[in-house]
Design an enzyme around this catalytic site. Structure first.
Site, PDB file in Angstrom:
ATOM      1  N   ASP A   1     -16.400  29.981  23.207  1.00  9.98           N
ATOM      2  CA  ASP A   1     -16.494  31.518  22.894  1.00  9.98           C
ATOM      3  C   ASP A   1     -15.284  31.922  22.002  1.00  9.98           C
ATOM      4  OD1 ASP A   1     -17.736  34.175  22.809  1.00  9.98           O
ATOM      5  OD2 ASP A   1     -17.875  34.096  25.138  1.00  9.98           O
TER       6      ASP A   1
ATOM      7  N   LYS B   1     -27.773  35.809  27.999  1.00  5.56           N
ATOM      8  CA  LYS B   1     -27.022  36.720  28.613  1.00  5.56           C
ATOM      9  C   LYS B   1     -27.529  38.234  28.569  1.00  5.56           C
ATOM     10  CE  LYS B   1     -22.830  37.566  27.050  1.00  5.56           C
ATOM     11  NZ  LYS B   1     -21.459  37.551  26.570  1.00  5.56           N
TER      12      LYS B   1
ATOM     13  N   GLY C   1       6.725  57.948  24.681  1.00  2.35           N
ATOM     14  CA  GLY C   1       5.817  56.966  24.341  1.00  2.35           C
ATOM     15  C   GLY C   1       5.721  56.525  22.842  1.00  2.35           C
TER      16      GLY C   1
ATOM     17  N   ASP D   1     -24.148  32.871  24.942  1.00  3.66           N
ATOM     18  CA  ASP D   1     -25.064  33.804  24.687  1.00  3.66           C
ATOM     19  C   ASP D   1     -25.635  33.423  23.399  1.00  3.66           C
ATOM     20  OD1 ASP D   1     -23.685  35.063  22.826  1.00  3.66           O
ATOM     21  OD2 ASP D   1     -22.557  36.339  24.377  1.00  3.66           O
TER      22      ASP D   1
ATOM     23  N   ALA E   1     -13.036  36.780  32.228  1.00  5.87           N
ATOM     24  CA  ALA E   1     -13.444  35.397  32.469  1.00  5.87           C
ATOM     25  C   ALA E   1     -15.037  35.400  33.449  1.00  5.87           C
ATOM     26  CB  ALA E   1     -12.243  34.528  33.308  1.00  5.87           C
ATOM     27  N   GLY E   2     -15.264  36.614  33.535  1.00  6.29           N
ATOM     28  CA  GLY E   2     -16.854  36.549  34.108  1.00  6.29           C
ATOM     29  C   GLY E   2     -17.961  35.865  33.722  1.00  6.29           C
ATOM     30  N   THR E   3     -18.034  36.144  32.243  1.00  5.13           N
ATOM     31  CA  THR E   3     -19.280  35.173  31.762  1.00  5.13           C
ATOM     32  C   THR E   3     -19.014  33.913  31.693  1.00  5.13           C
ATOM     33  OG1 THR E   3     -19.468  37.021  30.346  1.00  5.13           O
ATOM     34  CG2 THR E   3     -20.094  34.898  29.415  1.00  5.13           C
TER      35      THR E   3
ATOM     36  N   HIS F   1     -14.781  38.843  16.095  1.00  3.25           N
ATOM     37  CA  HIS F   1     -15.901  38.905  16.819  1.00  3.25           C
ATOM     38  C   HIS F   1     -17.030  38.704  16.149  1.00  3.25           C
ATOM     39  CE1 HIS F   1     -18.088  39.176  20.673  1.00  3.25           C
ATOM     40  NE2 HIS F   1     -18.439  40.312  20.189  1.00  3.25           N
TER      41      HIS F   1
END
Length: 315
Positions: free
Chosen positions: A221, A194, A40, A171, A227-229, A132
């Site tokens: 956004d 939200k 790794g 939101d 992609a739920g929201t 963000h």
């Protein structure tokens, strides 16, 4: 400062975007390689002389986030040890930006840890897109340029000639940025209420604040993973009388299952940028990529020539 002093290298998280940035600037990507050993470990190697040159390493930190972040640190260290005059980390998607605060007991402020690591590795500057949490810029002691995808996405939306458009923030946290989208497009806006009760990447839309009846809704956004929201907001918009639903998101991160969720949703088209290109899913025709390579390229050119980049930010 001469363009001959500029070298742009691709990390393994952003080879396509790097190539497009270099095409915009009329330069050839720097030569380098990454080796991955069986246990790794990562090994990075620069394959050309960078002594006295101004280096830009382009590396998004997603899929796999930890490997790509560690690779970024190794690149910065390698360039500094190879006597580069300066190293600018171009991080189109800064994956740990959600960890910007200690909002519950005994948790790490992950974005601060990442900022400290980038500085400790030796970066002289960092260029990102749509952080963000904009306050993360304050976690760094080096200059931070937080570019906006807004003009690129909005110009594509204008080309689509959508009728009776309204911008929708998913939101209240994104309402301030959504207002900039609405102002740029010259339309009104609405906001989703939200509620998120866990760390499982799922949220529940309680209400839509604003009149969307008979309008074409554009959900905006900074990023989406499941992609739920987006899908839930789209459903609520149709319930409240919206005619059609589109979406524009800067970072299409997309975990497994996201494409199936989108395919079953009322979202007619989802615009994303090319800040993330290592998703473990195949994008469907429903998703359209709008390149931000010219924006990054122009930012790099202006930084390199010691010119202001404020003209790249929407008013």
């Amino acid at each position: 400062m001469s363009a001959d002093d500029m070298l742009i290298f691709p990390g393994s998280g952003s080879p396509k975007l790097t190539k497009h940035i270099c095409t915009y600037l009329g330069v050839t990507p720097g030569e380098c390689e990454v080796l991955r050993f069986s246990e790794g470990n990562l090994f990075v190697r620069i394959l050309e002389n960078v002594r006295g040159r101004h280096v830009y390493i382009v590396q998004s930190t997603a899929f796999p986030a930890n490997d790509n972040f560690m690779e970024l640190l190794f690149w910065i260290d390698a360039f500094k040890r190879a006597s580069a005059a300066s190293v600018t980390a171009v991080v189109p998607f800064f994956s740990y930006a959600k960890g910007d605060k200690k909002d519950e007991p005994r948790v790490s402020i992950r974005a601060r840890v990442c900022a400290d690591a980038i500085e400790a590795a030796g970066a002289d500057r960092i260029v990102v897109m749509d952080l963000h949490a904009p306050q993360i810029q304050g976690f760094f002691k080096i200059p931070v340029d937080d570019l906006y995808a807004l003009p690129v996405l909005c110009d594509r939306v204008k080309q689509m000639n959508l009728d009776n458009l309204i911008v929708v923030a998913p939101d209240s946290g994104f309402a301030k940025k959504a207002r900039k989208y609405a102002r740029y497009l010259g339309v009104s806006m609405a906001v989703g209420d939200k509620e998120r009760v866990a760390h499982d990447e799922h949220a529940h839309i309680v209400e839509i604040i604003g009149d969307v009846e008979g309008k074409t809704a554009l959900i905006v956004d900074d990023f989406t993973i499941s992609a739920g929201t987006l899908v839930e907001v789209a459903g609520q918009l149709l319930v409240r009388g919206a005619k059609e639903v589109y979406a524009a998101v800067t970072h299409g991160v997309f975990a497994r299952g996201a494409m199936e969720r989108l395919a079953d949703s009322p979202i007619r088209r989802l615009l994303i940028t090319d800040t993330v290109e290592t998703q473990p899913v195949t994008l469907t025709p429903q998703v359209e990529i709008v390149s931000v390579a010219p924006l990054f390229g122009e930012a790099i050119r202006r930084i390199h020539n010691r010119e202001s980049i404020s003209v790249l930010f929407p008013r």
